[in-house]
Design a protein around this motif. Structure first.
Motif, PDB file in Angstrom:
ATOM      1  N   GLN A  15       0.832  -1.199   0.000  1.00 17.76           N
ATOM      2  CA  GLN A  15       0.000   0.000   0.000  1.00 17.76           C
ATOM      3  C   GLN A  15       0.868   1.250   0.000  1.00 17.76           C
ATOM      4  O   GLN A  15       0.495   2.275  -0.591  1.00 17.76           O
ATOM      5  N   GLU A  16       2.038   1.163   0.629  1.00 17.13           N
ATOM      6  CA  GLU A  16       2.953   2.302   0.629  1.00 17.13           C
ATOM      7  C   GLU A  16       3.420   2.618  -0.792  1.00 17.13           C
ATOM      8  O   GLU A  16       3.562   3.800  -1.167  1.00 17.13           O
ATOM      9  N   ASP A  17       3.643   1.577  -1.613  1.00 16.13           N
ATOM     10  CA  ASP A  17       4.015   1.785  -3.014  1.00 16.13           C
ATOM     11  C   ASP A  17       2.926   2.559  -3.753  1.00 16.13           C
ATOM     12  O   ASP A  17       3.211   3.453  -4.559  1.00 16.13           O
ATOM     13  N   ILE A  18       1.686   2.202  -3.479  1.00 11.08           N
ATOM     14  CA  ILE A  18       0.553   2.859  -4.157  1.00 11.08           C
ATOM     15  C   ILE A  18       0.441   4.320  -3.736  1.00 11.08           C
ATOM     16  O   ILE A  18       0.252   5.210  -4.577  1.00 11.08           O
ATOM     17  N   PHE A  19       0.593   4.594  -2.433  1.00 16.00           N
ATOM     18  CA  PHE A  19       0.493   5.974  -1.960  1.00 16.00           C
ATOM     19  C   PHE A  19       1.628   6.841  -2.519  1.00 16.00           C
ATOM     20  O   PHE A  19       1.430   8.010  -2.853  1.00 16.00           O
ATOM     21  N   LYS A  20       2.826   6.251  -2.649  1.00 14.87           N
ATOM     22  CA  LYS A  20       3.946   6.987  -3.246  1.00 14.87           C
ATOM     23  C   LYS A  20       3.681   7.270  -4.730  1.00 14.87           C
ATOM     24  O   LYS A  20       3.999   8.356  -5.243  1.00 14.87           O
ATOM     25  N   ALA A  21       3.105   6.281  -5.417  1.00 15.88           N
ATOM     26  CA  ALA A  21       2.787   6.469  -6.834  1.00 15.88           C
ATOM     27  C   ALA A  21       1.737   7.563  -7.001  1.00 15.88           C
ATOM     28  O   ALA A  21       1.802   8.365  -7.945  1.00 15.88           O
ATOM     29  N   ARG A  22       0.770   7.619  -6.093  1.00 16.88           N
ATOM     30  CA  ARG A  22      -0.245   8.672  -6.164  1.00 16.88           C
ATOM     31  C   ARG A  22       0.382  10.057  -6.007  1.00 16.88           C
ATOM     32  O   ARG A  22      -0.040  11.004  -6.675  1.00 16.88           O
ATOM     33  N   GLN A  23       1.365  10.159  -5.136  1.00 16.08           N
ATOM     34  CA  GLN A  23       2.056  11.439  -4.977  1.00 16.08           C
ATOM     35  C   GLN A  23       2.828  11.799  -6.246  1.00 16.08           C
ATOM     36  O   GLN A  23       2.865  12.963  -6.654  1.00 16.08           O
TER      37      GLN A  23
END
Length: 318
Positions: free
Chosen positions: A202-210
């Motif tokens: 999920q951290e990968d996804i949140f970083k990608a969103r940023q």
């Protein structure tokens, strides 16, 4: 630029959902833009398989809900249960408390259930009794509708349709894709499966969103998005026929959605800037379910895609 992890994920999903490259890409756009998806298409076109395959590649919880006319809001959100051993009521979370939720045939649920979904999708929270409970930080709803069988359905109101970031129309695959599907199914029956990529955290996804939010969008592109939206609200300024087709234009939520999705589309294509083509590609899934058509348009069999095509031809990108 595009993450290698998302490249692998997109490639894997295309190998599992054959002939639906557009569906795969738009699902990833919704994941990156933090929005929900409404998928419409005949049965058997991998709508369920798409979200299930995505869920298998993410470190998150997944749940499928089959919507039926006898479903109650508590069946979705959960309810307070009395515990005799303590003499107190304790909240028992429902299936909506999962990160990835497949709402199968959402238009078969009555209005009260749809209203419960509306709060969850809009506010990422659920109210049960006098208390409000937060949903997971990563929360994506993929709802499906069958456009063929309408008996016993409850059409989604405009307010709920507006909560969906994208509406995707899924069509039948071509002959080559159909043959590949046949071979894929036979291979799976024999236990031959494609190698699944490492799961995204999920951290990968949140970083990608940023990273998506940091994609450069020039001011002319921002103005182009606003002009497209304004054309739906004031169609008479562009074309008399267009004014006869559109009853009501799209909301500011559509403007925000088109901005976020154009950025996500550019990022998935490996660019660090948004082009007019990104906006034009995403205009269809972002706007089609938000346009309210007149009775004349419905009588003439005008499809929202036809209206969006007309708007794109009338509104210059420069």
């Amino acid at each position: 630029m595009q993450s290698a992890a998302f490249q692998k994920l997109q490639h894997y999903l295309n190998s599992q959902i054959i002939g639906q490259e557009s569906l795969v890409k738009q699902v990833l756009v919704a994941l990156l833009a933090d929005g929900h998806i409404l998928v419409e298409g005949p049965p058997g076109l991998a709508k369920t398989r798409a979200i299930k395959s995505l869920a298998d590649c993410i470190e998150s919880s997944f749940h499928r809900i089959q919507f039926t006319p006898d479903l109650l809001p508590a069946d979705l959100t959960g309810t307070d249960i009395f515990r005799p051993e303590t003499g107190e009521f304790k909240f028992q979370p429902g299936p909506i408390f999962h990160s990835l939720l497949l709402a199968d045939e959402i238009n078969r649920a009555p209005a009260k259930v749809q209203a419960a979904m509306l709060e969850a999708m809009a506010e990422k929270q659920v109210t049960a009794g006098r208390k409000t409970y937060a949903l997971p930080k990563l929360f994506l709803v993929m709802a499906t509708q069958n456009p063929i069988e309408q008996e016993g359905t409850y059409p989604l109101p405009e307010a709920q349709l507006d909560r969906f970031l994208l509406q995707l129309n899924v069509d039948y695959p071509d002959a080559d894709s159909e043959l590949s599907i046949l071979r894929l199914n036979r291979g799976e029956a024999q236990g031959i499966n494609a190698t699944q990529p490492d799961k995204l955290s999920q951290e990968d996804i949140f970083k990608a969103r940023q990273a998506v939010l940091n994609i450069h969008m020039a001011e002319p592109i921002e103005q182009y998005i606003v002009r497209l939206v304004m054309a739906t609200r004031h169609p008479k300024q562009y074309d008399e026929k267009l004014a006869q087709w559109i009853e009501m234009g799209v909301s500011p939520r559509a403007t925000i959605a088109l901005d976020r999705c154009a950025r996500a589309h550019a990022w998935l294509n490996g660019r660090d800037f948004v082009s007019p083509e990104d906006v034009q590609t995403m205009a269809f899934p972002v706007l089609r379910h938000r346009l309210l058509l007149t009775y004349q348009a419905q009588a003439e069999g005008v499809h929202p895609n036809q209206i969006i095509n007309q708007i794109l031809s009338l509104v210059g990108s420069a």
